[in-house]
Design a protein around this motif. Structure first.
Motif, PDB file in Angstrom:
ATOM      1  N   GLU A  53       0.800  -1.165   0.050  1.00 17.30           N
ATOM      2  CA  GLU A  53       0.160  -0.045  -0.106  1.00 17.30           C
ATOM      3  C   GLU A  53       0.893   1.100  -0.028  1.00 17.30           C
ATOM      4  O   GLU A  53       1.255   1.839   0.896  1.00 17.30           O
ATOM      5  N   THR A  54       1.359   1.588  -1.355  1.00 20.17           N
ATOM      6  CA  THR A  54       1.942   2.806  -1.361  1.00 20.17           C
ATOM      7  C   THR A  54       2.110   3.401  -2.729  1.00 20.17           C
ATOM      8  O   THR A  54       1.988   2.505  -3.690  1.00 20.17           O
ATOM      9  N   GLU A  55       2.087   4.666  -2.891  1.00 22.92           N
ATOM     10  CA  GLU A  55       2.281   5.316  -4.078  1.00 22.92           C
ATOM     11  C   GLU A  55       3.476   5.353  -4.617  1.00 22.92           C
ATOM     12  O   GLU A  55       3.800   6.101  -6.035  1.00 22.92           O
ATOM     13  N   ASP A  56       4.587   5.291  -3.983  1.00 21.65           N
ATOM     14  CA  ASP A  56       5.952   5.699  -4.037  1.00 21.65           C
ATOM     15  C   ASP A  56       6.447   4.260  -4.790  1.00 21.65           C
ATOM     16  O   ASP A  56       6.529   3.341  -4.255  1.00 21.65           O
ATOM     17  N   ALA A  57       7.016   4.631  -6.030  1.00 16.19           N
ATOM     18  CA  ALA A  57       7.574   3.432  -6.834  1.00 16.19           C
ATOM     19  C   ALA A  57       8.641   2.958  -6.322  1.00 16.19           C
ATOM     20  O   ALA A  57       9.108   1.656  -6.068  1.00 16.19           O
ATOM     21  N   VAL A  58       9.593   3.682  -5.788  1.00 15.46           N
ATOM     22  CA  VAL A  58      10.736   3.264  -5.104  1.00 15.46           C
ATOM     23  C   VAL A  58      10.561   2.429  -3.878  1.00 15.46           C
ATOM     24  O   VAL A  58      11.139   1.340  -3.434  1.00 15.46           O
ATOM     25  N   GLY A  59       9.764   3.172  -2.970  1.00 14.39           N
ATOM     26  CA  GLY A  59       9.335   2.407  -1.783  1.00 14.39           C
ATOM     27  C   GLY A  59       8.564   0.946  -2.195  1.00 14.39           C
ATOM     28  O   GLY A  59       8.803   0.086  -1.413  1.00 14.39           O
ATOM     29  N   CYS A  60       7.671   1.178  -2.936  1.00 12.41           N
ATOM     30  CA  CYS A  60       6.963  -0.029  -3.429  1.00 12.41           C
ATOM     31  C   CYS A  60       8.170  -1.306  -4.048  1.00 12.41           C
ATOM     32  O   CYS A  60       7.970  -2.517  -3.707  1.00 12.41           O
ATOM     33  N   ARG A 226      10.113   7.382 -13.207  1.00 13.94           N
ATOM     34  CA  ARG A 226      11.572   7.760 -13.543  1.00 13.94           C
ATOM     35  C   ARG A 226      12.486   7.744 -12.080  1.00 13.94           C
ATOM     36  O   ARG A 226      13.711   7.430 -12.346  1.00 13.94           O
ATOM     37  N   ASN A 227      11.919   7.669 -11.053  1.00 10.98           N
ATOM     38  CA  ASN A 227      12.638   7.853  -9.811  1.00 10.98           C
ATOM     39  C   ASN A 227      13.183   6.527  -9.765  1.00 10.98           C
ATOM     40  O   ASN A 227      14.287   6.273  -8.884  1.00 10.98           O
TER      41      ASN A 227
END
Length: 259
Positions: A53-60, A226-227
Motif C-alpha cells: 500500500e504505497t504510491e511511491d515507486a521506489v518504496g514499492c 523515473r525515480n
C-alpha cells in the motif's frame, strides 16, 4: 563465476550510449510490479506477494524486493533438499544452503531500506513443500535460475553502478556479487540435470527457459517510474532491452550441447 562476471561487465559498458537517452516518465501504477523483475529465487511453494500500500515507486520496489528475498530463503532450502534427494554432487546442495543464508541478510537489508522509505514489506506465505521430480525441478530452475536470476544479477549490477541514492547503491553493490554467484549456481544445476534427463525431458526444460525469456522481454518493455531509474538505478526499458538481448545472444539462445 568469472565468465558471467566478465559478460555482465561487458554488457554494462556496451549500453552506456543507450543510457544517455532520457527515461520516460511513468506513473507508479505502471512501474515494474512484475515478479520477473525482482531479485531472489522463487519456488512453486511461494504464494504470490500481496500488494504493497504505497504510491511511491521506489518504496514499492524495495518492499516487493524484501518479500522476494525472504521467499528465496525458503526456495534455496527447498532446492537443497531436492538436490540431495536426487543425489546431486555435494557441492550443489551446499551452494544452495549457503545462498539461503545469504538471502536472510539480503531480506533484512531490503526491509530496512523499505522502512527507510516508509513502507512495511509483507511476509511471504507458503504452500506445502515436497520434493519434486528431477524434471520438475530442472524446469523451474531453467526459468527461475538460468533466466530470471541471471537477469536479476545483471540488473543488480546496473543498480550498483548507477543508483543515485547512496544507500541503495551500496546495498546493490553487496547484493549483486551474491546474485552473480546464484546465477552461476543455476547454470551448474542446469548442466547437471541435463546429464540425468532423457532427451524429451531436456526438450521440455529448454521450452521452459525460452518461455521465461519471452516473458522477461515482455516485462522489460513496461515503462518504469523515473525515480526507479534515477534513485534506484533501474535500467530504463531501452537499456534493459539491450542488456537482455546481450544475455540472450550469449546464454539463453545458444544451441544446447547434447548431453
Amino acid at each position: 563465476m568469472r565468465r558471467l562476471s566478465c559478460l555482465v561487465s561487458n554488457l554494462l559498458a556496451s549500453c552506456d550510449h543507450v543510457r544517455s537517452l532520457p527515461a520516460p516518465l511513468a506513473s507508479a501504477s505502471v512501474h515494474h510490479r512484475h515478479g520477473l523483475l525482482l531479485g531472489g529465487r522463487s519456488h512453486e511453494a511461494v504464494l504470490p506477494a500481496p500488494a504493497v500500500e504505497t504510491e511511491d515507486a521506489v518504496g514499492c520496489w524495495l518492499a516487493d524486493a524484501a518479500h522476494a528475498e525472504a521467499a528465496s530463503v525458503v526456495a534455496f532450502k527447498a532446492v537443497a533438499r531436492e538436490l540431495e534427494s536426487h543425489e546431486a554432487p555435494e557441492s550443489l546442495p551446499a551452494q544452495a544452503r549457503a545462498a539461503a543464508q545469504d538471502e536472510v541478510r539480503h531480506a533484512a537489508l531490503m526491509e530496512s531500506m523499505a522502512m527507510r522509505w516508509g513502507v512495511q514489506p509483507k511476509r511471504p506465505k507458503l504452500a506445502s513443500i515436497a520434493v519434486r521430480s528431477l524434471e520438475a525441478m530442472a524446469i523451474e530452475n531453467a526459468a527461475e535460475g538460468c533466466v530470471r536470476e541471471t537477469w536479476a544479477a545483471l540488473e543488480a549490477c546496473h543498480q550498483a553502478r548507477w543508483a543515485k541514492d547512496p544507500v541503495i547503491r551500496r546495498a546493490m553493490s553487496e547484493i549483486s556479487a551474491d546474485e552473480l554467484r546464484y546465477a552461476e549456481f543455476s547454470w551448474a544445476v542446469d548442466a547437471w540435470a541435463r546429464r540425468r534427463l532423457c532427451a524429451d525431458a531436456r526438450a521440455r526444460v529448454e521450452v521452459s527457459k525460452r518461455k521465461a525469456v519471452s516473458a522477461l522481454f515482455d516485462a522489460l518493455a513496461v515503462e518504469r517510474d523515473r525515480n526507479l531509474c534515477v534513485e534506484a538505478g533501474m535500467p530504463s526499458p531501452a537499456v534493459a532491452a539491450e542488456l537482455a538481448r546481450g544475455l540472450s545472444d550469449a546464454l539463453w539462445m545458444r544451441p544446447v550441447a547434447r548431453a
